[in-house]
Enzyme design. Structure first.
Site, PDB file in Angstrom:
ATOM      1  N   SER A 131      -8.660   5.297  -9.520  1.00 15.91           N
ATOM      2  CA  SER A 131      -8.436   5.272  -8.067  1.00 15.91           C
ATOM      3  C   SER A 131      -8.829   6.584  -7.416  1.00 15.91           C
ATOM      4  CB  SER A 131      -6.950   4.994  -7.793  1.00 15.91           C
ATOM      5  OG  SER A 131      -6.634   5.212  -6.434  1.00 15.91           O
ATOM      6  N   TYR A 156       2.355   7.122  -9.544  1.00 18.67           N
ATOM      7  CA  TYR A 156       1.304   6.112  -9.730  1.00 18.67           C
ATOM      8  C   TYR A 156      -0.047   6.811  -9.853  1.00 18.67           C
ATOM      9  CZ  TYR A 156      -2.625   3.347  -8.302  1.00 18.67           C
ATOM     10  OH  TYR A 156      -3.876   2.811  -8.242  1.00 18.67           O
ATOM     11  N   LYS A 160      -3.022   7.382 -13.139  1.00 15.58           N
ATOM     12  CA  LYS A 160      -4.483   7.151 -13.134  1.00 15.58           C
ATOM     13  C   LYS A 160      -5.207   8.398 -13.641  1.00 15.58           C
ATOM     14  CE  LYS A 160      -4.554   2.937 -11.691  1.00 15.58           C
ATOM     15  NZ  LYS A 160      -4.934   1.885 -12.653  1.00 15.58           N
TER      16      LYS A 160
HETATM   17  C1  WQD Z   1      -4.610   2.866   4.571  1.00 19.71           C
HETATM   18  C2  WQD Z   1      -4.405   3.548   5.902  1.00 19.71           C
HETATM   19  C3  WQD Z   1      -2.178   4.341   6.268  1.00 19.71           C
HETATM   20  C4  WQD Z   1      -0.210   0.448   6.425  1.00 19.71           C
HETATM   21  C5  WQD Z   1      -3.331   2.999  -1.284  1.00 19.71           C
HETATM   22  C6  WQD Z   1      -3.126   3.670  -2.610  1.00 19.71           C
HETATM   23  C7  WQD Z   1      -4.414   3.650  -3.386  1.00 19.71           C
HETATM   24  C8  WQD Z   1      -4.877   2.223  -3.506  1.00 19.71           C
HETATM   25  C9  WQD Z   1      -5.094   1.623  -2.123  1.00 19.71           C
HETATM   26  C10 WQD Z   1      -4.032   1.277  -5.538  1.00 19.71           C
HETATM   27  C11 WQD Z   1      -3.530   4.790   5.783  1.00 19.71           C
HETATM   28  C12 WQD Z   1      -2.530   3.257   7.268  1.00 19.71           C
HETATM   29  C13 WQD Z   1      -1.172   1.444   6.296  1.00 19.71           C
HETATM   30  C14 WQD Z   1       0.438   0.263   7.677  1.00 19.71           C
HETATM   31  C15 WQD Z   1      -0.878   2.029   8.610  1.00 19.71           C
HETATM   32  N1  WQD Z   1      -3.937   1.456  -4.220  1.00 19.71           N
HETATM   33  N2  WQD Z   1      -1.492   2.211   7.380  1.00 19.71           N
HETATM   34  N3  WQD Z   1       0.071   1.051   8.727  1.00 19.71           N
HETATM   35  O1  WQD Z   1      -2.709   4.580   1.258  1.00 19.71           O
HETATM   36  O2  WQD Z   1      -5.247   4.650   1.554  1.00 19.71           O
HETATM   37  O3  WQD Z   1      -4.274   3.731  -0.557  1.00 19.71           O
HETATM   38  O4  WQD Z   1      -3.820   1.684  -1.453  1.00 19.71           O
HETATM   39  O5  WQD Z   1      -4.904   1.642  -6.275  1.00 19.71           O
HETATM   40  O6  WQD Z   1      -4.178   4.198  -4.648  1.00 19.71           O
HETATM   41  O7  WQD Z   1      -2.775   5.011  -2.370  1.00 19.71           O
HETATM   42  O8  WQD Z   1      -4.069   2.442   1.546  1.00 19.71           O
HETATM   43  O9  WQD Z   1      -3.778   0.455   2.948  1.00 19.71           O
HETATM   44  O10 WQD Z   1      -1.702   1.805   2.302  1.00 19.71           O
HETATM   45  O11 WQD Z   1      -3.319   2.723   3.971  1.00 19.71           O
HETATM   46  O12 WQD Z   1      -1.183   2.741   9.582  1.00 19.71           O
HETATM   47  O13 WQD Z   1       1.314  -0.637   7.860  1.00 19.71           O
HETATM   48  O14 WQD Z   1      -3.697   2.647   6.767  1.00 19.71           O
HETATM   49  O15 WQD Z   1      -1.469   5.389   6.924  1.00 19.71           O
HETATM   50  O16 WQD Z   1      -4.020   5.758   6.696  1.00 19.71           O
HETATM   51  P1  WQD Z   1      -4.040   3.963   1.021  1.00 19.71           P
HETATM   52  P2  WQD Z   1      -3.149   1.785   2.686  1.00 19.71           P
END
Ligand code: WQD
Length: 343
Positions: A131, A156, A160
């Site tokens: 990741s 987590y 990785k």
């Molecule tokens: C994306 C953006 C949030 C939800 C995570 C893991 C990564 C991988 C993918 C496993 C961010 C914003 C989110 C919400 C929001 N997982 N957001 N409101 O955090 O980049 O990555 O998922 O492998 O390892 O860390 O993905 O989709 O959670 O967030 O504003 O209700 O959307 O702040 O900027 P992230 P995400």
């Protein structure tokens, strides 16, 4: 298409999961014979029905836990794998902070068991699900594979990074393993048939499933986690890649490993689109593509979020002869079609 005896068999751990199931489809389409091992602890058996509808045939699966040494050994004895794609792992960032040992035990033990079984059963090729979280908040963008890994933002993410090192050290010890660790950015979307897709258990942590559930009326509104970042519209930037593009990257990685004459090798590759998109642009694009007006508010930043991260994908383009081909609009249309199907 019935399983043919001569298609190279690939062990797909976590093959009933979001990325695993889409990769199973791409493997069959590329002439491989996937064998799923999944304990359904973070996926549903109904995924197997979706796979049957897409492929027109059953896919062999074993309802086993990848940490169950006797079950895994029996599977290796029963099948003759030419390669492994290891997806099975717990992946909820927030839960890993609450229950670190559960994550270290599950994610690391399952990998080490596979690495012990591979030389014993003559399985040389391993594609590992890593990741972009290993980069933390990179100093320079886009991130390349030589961008230094930063201390993980969560247990987590740490599993990785440690997994990558375990594979690297095992290969360096000259075990006959050829391995590629694929560092995913943000997988989104669903198979265009809407027969398989993302099935977040409980309240979605990730952005796109939260958007589609809000649009479907399952959630009253979406909270945008902060708009005071140093980005064009103040919201975070990520590299959102269609899950089918990601699946196809795994097939290419497996092909390249199979073609390699090395006795042992290890490398890491970024798998993304190479484009960064802000949260507000994801919302705008979703509304444009679906005609649905999304109910959202701006809330406080989410602890642990990095401001922006997106991939330099030149190594994947060259080494895997692969490029993400699906647009953000297509990803969001496919995600919405899937949400409408399961709502
Ligand atoms: C994306 C953006 C949030 C939800 C995570 C893991 C990564 C991988 C993918 C496993 C961010 C914003 C989110 C919400 C929001 N997982 N957001 N409101 O955090 O980049 O990555 O998922 O492998 O390892 O860390 O993905 O989709 O959670 O967030 O504003 O209700 O959307 O702040 O900027 P992230 P995400």
């Amino acid at each position: 298409m019935n399983p043919t005896g001569n298609s190279p068999k690939i062990l797909v751990t976590g093959g009933a999961g979001f990325i695993g199931s889409h990769t199973v489809v791409s493997l069959v389409e590329a002439g491989f014979e996937p064998v799923i091992v999944d304990d359904f602890s973070n996926s549903e058996r109904s995924v197997l029905d979706g796979l049957r509808k897409i492929l027109g045939r059953d896919v062999t699966y074993y309802p086993a836990n990848c940490n169950d040494a006797s079950a895994m050994e029996a599977i290796f004895q029963n099948e003759s794998f030419t390669g492994i794609i290891h997806f099975a792992a717990y992946k909820a960032v927030g839960e890993s902070v609450q229950q670190p040992l559960k994550y270290y035990r599950n994610n690391l033990d399952s990998l080490m068991l596979l690495l012990e079984l591979m030389p014993k059963y003559g399985v040389q090729n391993l594609v590992f699900s890593s990741s972009c979280t290993v980069y933390g908040q990179p100093e320079h963008l886009p991130v390349t594979e030589s961008t230094p890994r930063l201390p993980a933002q969560s247990p987590y993410g740490n599993t990785k990074a440690i997994s990558e090192d375990i594979i690297r050290d095992t290969v360096t010890a000259n075990q006959p393993i050829k391995a590629l660790a694929l560092r995913y950015f943000n997988p989104v979307g669903a198979h265009p048939s809407a027969e398989i897709g993302e099935l977040p258990l409980g309240v979605p942590a990730n952005l796109v499933p939260f958007i589609t559930q809000t649009a479907a009326g399952i959630r009253p509104s979406l909270t945008v986690y902060g708009n005071d970042y140093n980005t064009p519209d103040g919201t975070c930037i990520r590299d959102y890649i269609h899950v089918v593009d990601l699946a196809e990257a795994h097939v290419q990685a497996l092909r390249k490993l199979s073609e390699s004459s090395a006795n042992a090798s290890y490398d890491v590759i970024n798998i993304g689109t190479g484009r960064g998109e802000t949260v507000l642009n994801i919302i705008k694009t979703f509304e444009q593509e679906t005609g649905v007006t999304l109910n959202y508010t701006i809330g406080p930043r989410r602890p642990g979020d990095v401001e922006q991260v997106y991939a330099d994908v030149s190594k994947a383009n060259q080494m895997l002869d692969w490029t993400a081909s699906r647009s953000l609009a297509e990803s969001l249309r496919d995600a919405w079609r899937w949400q409408q199907k399961i709502s």
